[in-house]
Design a protein around this motif. Structure first.
Motif, PDB file in Angstrom:
ATOM      1  N   ILE A   1      18.524  42.542   6.658  1.00 32.67           N
ATOM      2  CA  ILE A   1      18.289  41.847   5.392  1.00 32.67           C
ATOM      3  C   ILE A   1      16.799  41.783   5.088  1.00 32.67           C
ATOM      4  O   ILE A   1      16.371  42.033   3.959  1.00 32.67           O
ATOM      5  CB  ILE A   1      18.912  40.440   5.428  1.00 32.67           C
ATOM      6  CG1 ILE A   1      20.435  40.551   5.533  1.00 32.67           C
ATOM      7  CG2 ILE A   1      18.499  39.628   4.205  1.00 32.67           C
ATOM      8  CD1 ILE A   1      21.127  39.254   5.900  1.00 32.67           C
ATOM      9  N   ALA A   2      15.995  41.479   6.106  1.00 30.52           N
ATOM     10  CA  ALA A   2      14.542  41.388   5.909  1.00 30.52           C
ATOM     11  C   ALA A   2      13.951  42.733   5.511  1.00 30.52           C
ATOM     12  O   ALA A   2      13.087  42.807   4.634  1.00 30.52           O
ATOM     13  CB  ALA A   2      13.878  40.871   7.183  1.00 30.52           C
ATOM     14  N   ILE A   3      14.420  43.809   6.132  1.00 29.27           N
ATOM     15  CA  ILE A   3      13.921  45.150   5.798  1.00 29.27           C
ATOM     16  C   ILE A   3      14.276  45.485   4.351  1.00 29.27           C
ATOM     17  O   ILE A   3      13.429  45.952   3.584  1.00 29.27           O
ATOM     18  CB  ILE A   3      14.496  46.198   6.774  1.00 29.27           C
ATOM     19  CG1 ILE A   3      13.895  46.011   8.162  1.00 29.27           C
ATOM     20  CG2 ILE A   3      14.249  47.613   6.265  1.00 29.27           C
ATOM     21  CD1 ILE A   3      14.566  46.838   9.247  1.00 29.27           C
ATOM     22  N   ALA A   4      15.509  45.232   3.974  1.00 31.03           N
ATOM     23  CA  ALA A   4      15.940  45.528   2.604  1.00 31.03           C
ATOM     24  C   ALA A   4      15.205  44.669   1.586  1.00 31.03           C
ATOM     25  O   ALA A   4      14.813  45.160   0.522  1.00 31.03           O
ATOM     26  CB  ALA A   4      17.447  45.315   2.483  1.00 31.03           C
TER      27      ALA A   4
ATOM     28  N   LEU B   1      27.622  37.919   4.267  1.00 33.63           N
ATOM     29  CA  LEU B   1      26.523  38.819   4.624  1.00 33.63           C
ATOM     30  C   LEU B   1      26.972  39.901   5.600  1.00 33.63           C
ATOM     31  O   LEU B   1      26.476  41.022   5.567  1.00 33.63           O
ATOM     32  CB  LEU B   1      25.356  38.030   5.224  1.00 33.63           C
ATOM     33  CG  LEU B   1      24.604  37.122   4.255  1.00 33.63           C
ATOM     34  CD1 LEU B   1      23.595  36.285   5.009  1.00 33.63           C
ATOM     35  CD2 LEU B   1      23.930  37.942   3.177  1.00 33.63           C
ATOM     36  N   ARG B   2      27.918  39.558   6.478  1.00 33.52           N
ATOM     37  CA  ARG B   2      28.441  40.536   7.430  1.00 33.52           C
ATOM     38  C   ARG B   2      29.377  41.526   6.755  1.00 33.52           C
ATOM     39  O   ARG B   2      29.725  42.542   7.320  1.00 33.52           O
ATOM     40  CB  ARG B   2      29.244  39.819   8.523  1.00 33.52           C
ATOM     41  CG  ARG B   2      28.453  39.103   9.517  1.00 33.52           C
ATOM     42  CD  ARG B   2      29.385  38.630  10.643  1.00 33.52           C
ATOM     43  NE  ARG B   2      28.802  37.475  11.267  1.00 33.52           N
ATOM     44  CZ  ARG B   2      29.209  36.217  11.096  1.00 33.52           C
ATOM     45  NH1 ARG B   2      30.249  35.949  10.358  1.00 33.52           N
ATOM     46  NH2 ARG B   2      28.594  35.238  11.693  1.00 33.52           N
ATOM     47  N   GLY B   3      29.835  41.192   5.548  1.00 32.84           N
ATOM     48  CA  GLY B   3      30.783  42.052   4.842  1.00 32.84           C
ATOM     49  C   GLY B   3      32.207  41.817   5.276  1.00 32.84           C
ATOM     50  O   GLY B   3      33.081  42.641   5.037  1.00 32.84           O
ATOM     51  N   THR B   4      32.466  40.661   5.884  1.00 37.21           N
ATOM     52  CA  THR B   4      33.810  40.360   6.346  1.00 37.21           C
ATOM     53  C   THR B   4      34.450  39.224   5.544  1.00 37.21           C
ATOM     54  O   THR B   4      35.551  38.796   5.848  1.00 37.21           O
ATOM     55  CB  THR B   4      33.818  39.941   7.839  1.00 37.21           C
ATOM     56  OG1 THR B   4      32.998  38.791   8.005  1.00 37.21           O
ATOM     57  CG2 THR B   4      33.342  41.076   8.704  1.00 37.21           C
TER      58      THR B   4
ATOM     59  N   LEU C   1      14.663  36.285  13.404  1.00 37.18           N
ATOM     60  CA  LEU C   1      15.160  37.660  13.364  1.00 37.18           C
ATOM     61  C   LEU C   1      15.996  37.998  14.592  1.00 37.18           C
ATOM     62  O   LEU C   1      16.971  38.734  14.492  1.00 37.18           O
ATOM     63  CB  LEU C   1      13.985  38.643  13.296  1.00 37.18           C
ATOM     64  CG  LEU C   1      13.184  38.659  12.011  1.00 37.18           C
ATOM     65  CD1 LEU C   1      11.961  39.549  12.180  1.00 37.18           C
ATOM     66  CD2 LEU C   1      14.036  39.129  10.860  1.00 37.18           C
ATOM     67  N   PHE C   2      15.589  37.475  15.720  1.00 38.60           N
ATOM     68  CA  PHE C   2      16.218  37.828  16.990  1.00 38.60           C
ATOM     69  C   PHE C   2      16.570  36.562  17.747  1.00 38.60           C
ATOM     70  O   PHE C   2      15.785  36.077  18.556  1.00 38.60           O
ATOM     71  CB  PHE C   2      15.278  38.697  17.845  1.00 38.60           C
ATOM     72  CG  PHE C   2      14.722  39.877  17.101  1.00 38.60           C
ATOM     73  CD1 PHE C   2      15.508  40.986  16.847  1.00 38.60           C
ATOM     74  CD2 PHE C   2      13.420  39.882  16.640  1.00 38.60           C
ATOM     75  CE1 PHE C   2      15.002  42.082  16.169  1.00 38.60           C
ATOM     76  CE2 PHE C   2      12.896  40.970  15.959  1.00 38.60           C
ATOM     77  CZ  PHE C   2      13.694  42.072  15.724  1.00 38.60           C
ATOM     78  N   ALA C   3      17.736  36.009  17.477  1.00 35.69           N
ATOM     79  CA  ALA C   3      18.183  34.794  18.151  1.00 35.69           C
ATOM     80  C   ALA C   3      18.629  35.117  19.568  1.00 35.69           C
ATOM     81  O   ALA C   3      18.827  36.280  19.925  1.00 35.69           O
ATOM     82  CB  ALA C   3      19.332  34.154  17.373  1.00 35.69           C
TER      83      ALA C   3
ATOM     84  N   GLY D   1      16.778  51.242  14.462  1.00 36.61           N
ATOM     85  CA  GLY D   1      18.199  51.263  14.138  1.00 36.61           C
ATOM     86  C   GLY D   1      19.022  50.470  15.140  1.00 36.61           C
ATOM     87  O   GLY D   1      19.956  49.747  14.758  1.00 36.61           O
ATOM     88  N   GLN D   2      18.685  50.577  16.411  1.00 35.59           N
ATOM     89  CA  GLN D   2      19.387  49.823  17.451  1.00 35.59           C
ATOM     90  C   GLN D   2      19.145  48.321  17.279  1.00 35.59           C
ATOM     91  O   GLN D   2      20.057  47.521  17.453  1.00 35.59           O
ATOM     92  CB  GLN D   2      18.912  50.270  18.832  1.00 35.59           C
ATOM     93  CG  GLN D   2      19.215  51.706  19.112  1.00 35.59           C
ATOM     94  CD  GLN D   2      20.226  51.887  20.199  1.00 35.59           C
ATOM     95  OE1 GLN D   2      20.426  51.018  21.023  1.00 35.59           O
ATOM     96  NE2 GLN D   2      20.875  53.023  20.190  1.00 35.59           N
ATOM     97  N   LEU D   3      17.922  47.950  16.928  1.00 40.91           N
ATOM     98  CA  LEU D   3      17.601  46.538  16.705  1.00 40.91           C
ATOM     99  C   LEU D   3      18.326  46.004  15.471  1.00 40.91           C
ATOM    100  O   LEU D   3      18.854  44.887  15.480  1.00 40.91           O
ATOM    101  CB  LEU D   3      16.088  46.347  16.547  1.00 40.91           C
ATOM    102  CG  LEU D   3      15.241  46.728  17.754  1.00 40.91           C
ATOM    103  CD1 LEU D   3      13.758  46.626  17.398  1.00 40.91           C
ATOM    104  CD2 LEU D   3      15.570  45.866  18.953  1.00 40.91           C
ATOM    105  N   VAL D   4      18.345  46.808  14.411  1.00 41.94           N
ATOM    106  CA  VAL D   4      19.008  46.402  13.170  1.00 41.94           C
ATOM    107  C   VAL D   4      20.498  46.186  13.402  1.00 41.94           C
ATOM    108  O   VAL D   4      21.084  45.241  12.876  1.00 41.94           O
ATOM    109  CB  VAL D   4      18.767  47.455  12.055  1.00 41.94           C
ATOM    110  CG1 VAL D   4      19.705  47.242  10.890  1.00 41.94           C
ATOM    111  CG2 VAL D   4      17.317  47.399  11.593  1.00 41.94           C
ATOM    112  N   SER D   5      21.102  47.036  14.204  1.00 41.79           N
ATOM    113  CA  SER D   5      22.538  46.927  14.447  1.00 41.79           C
ATOM    114  C   SER D   5      22.880  45.831  15.446  1.00 41.79           C
ATOM    115  O   SER D   5      24.044  45.473  15.591  1.00 41.79           O
ATOM    116  CB  SER D   5      23.087  48.264  14.951  1.00 41.79           C
ATOM    117  OG  SER D   5      22.621  48.507  16.268  1.00 41.79           O
ATOM    118  N   GLY D   6      21.878  45.329  16.160  1.00 39.00           N
ATOM    119  CA  GLY D   6      22.124  44.308  17.155  1.00 39.00           C
ATOM    120  C   GLY D   6      22.530  44.862  18.506  1.00 39.00           C
ATOM    121  O   GLY D   6      22.881  44.124  19.414  1.00 39.00           O
ATOM    122  N   ARG D   7      22.470  46.188  18.667  1.00 38.33           N
ATOM    123  CA  ARG D   7      22.837  46.813  19.942  1.00 38.33           C
ATOM    124  C   ARG D   7      21.731  46.707  20.984  1.00 38.33           C
ATOM    125  O   ARG D   7      21.954  46.963  22.157  1.00 38.33           O
ATOM    126  CB  ARG D   7      23.212  48.268  19.733  1.00 38.33           C
ATOM    127  CG  ARG D   7      24.518  48.452  18.992  1.00 38.33           C
ATOM    128  CD  ARG D   7      24.898  49.919  18.941  1.00 38.33           C
ATOM    129  NE  ARG D   7      23.821  50.717  18.384  1.00 38.33           N
ATOM    130  CZ  ARG D   7      23.870  51.351  17.222  1.00 38.33           C
ATOM    131  NH1 ARG D   7      24.952  51.303  16.487  1.00 38.33           N
ATOM    132  NH2 ARG D   7      22.860  52.052  16.800  1.00 38.33           N
TER     133      ARG D   7
END
Length: 102
Positions: free
Chosen positions: A7-10, A98-101, A59-61, A31-37
């Motif tokens: 969200i912050a990047i967008a 926000l998660r799209g769910t 950003l990173f809880a 990309g890995q950080l954005v996806s939470g992996r």
């Protein structure tokens, strides 16, 4: 699922490649950080936080926290949105959107 970092990047009209260049890491790692992996090192988390102007803790809880719910709570509180959004049920509803769910 949208993470706080995504969200912050967008919101700042950045690309993952541009953020990676600015914080001196690979776009794949972003990309890995954005996806939470993946989780960033403390130093990288701070560099990213400075670039997107959001505290690293937002950003990173911690792994056991829902980062989206945490981000929604902190963002709505900081922006002066009415207190009802601090309610657990409403924060979770906003997070699911926000998660799209939701």
């Amino acid at each position: 699922m949208s993470t706080p970092l995504a969200i912050a990047i967008a919101a700042r009209d950045l690309t993952r490649h541009e953020l990676a260049r600015r914080v001196d890491c690979s776009p794949v790692w972003i990309g890995q950080l954005v996806s939470g992996r993946a989780r960033p090192s403390p130093a990288l988390a701070e560099r990213i936080a400075q670039e997107v102007d959001i505290p690293a803790g937002d950003l990173f809880a911690e792994a056991d926290q829902d980062v989206v719910v945490s981000f929604v709570r902190r963002t709505t509180t900081a922006s002066g949105v009415p207190e009802f959004l601090e309610d657990e049920v409403i924060a979770e509803s906003v997070a699911s959107i926000l998660r799209g769910t939701g």
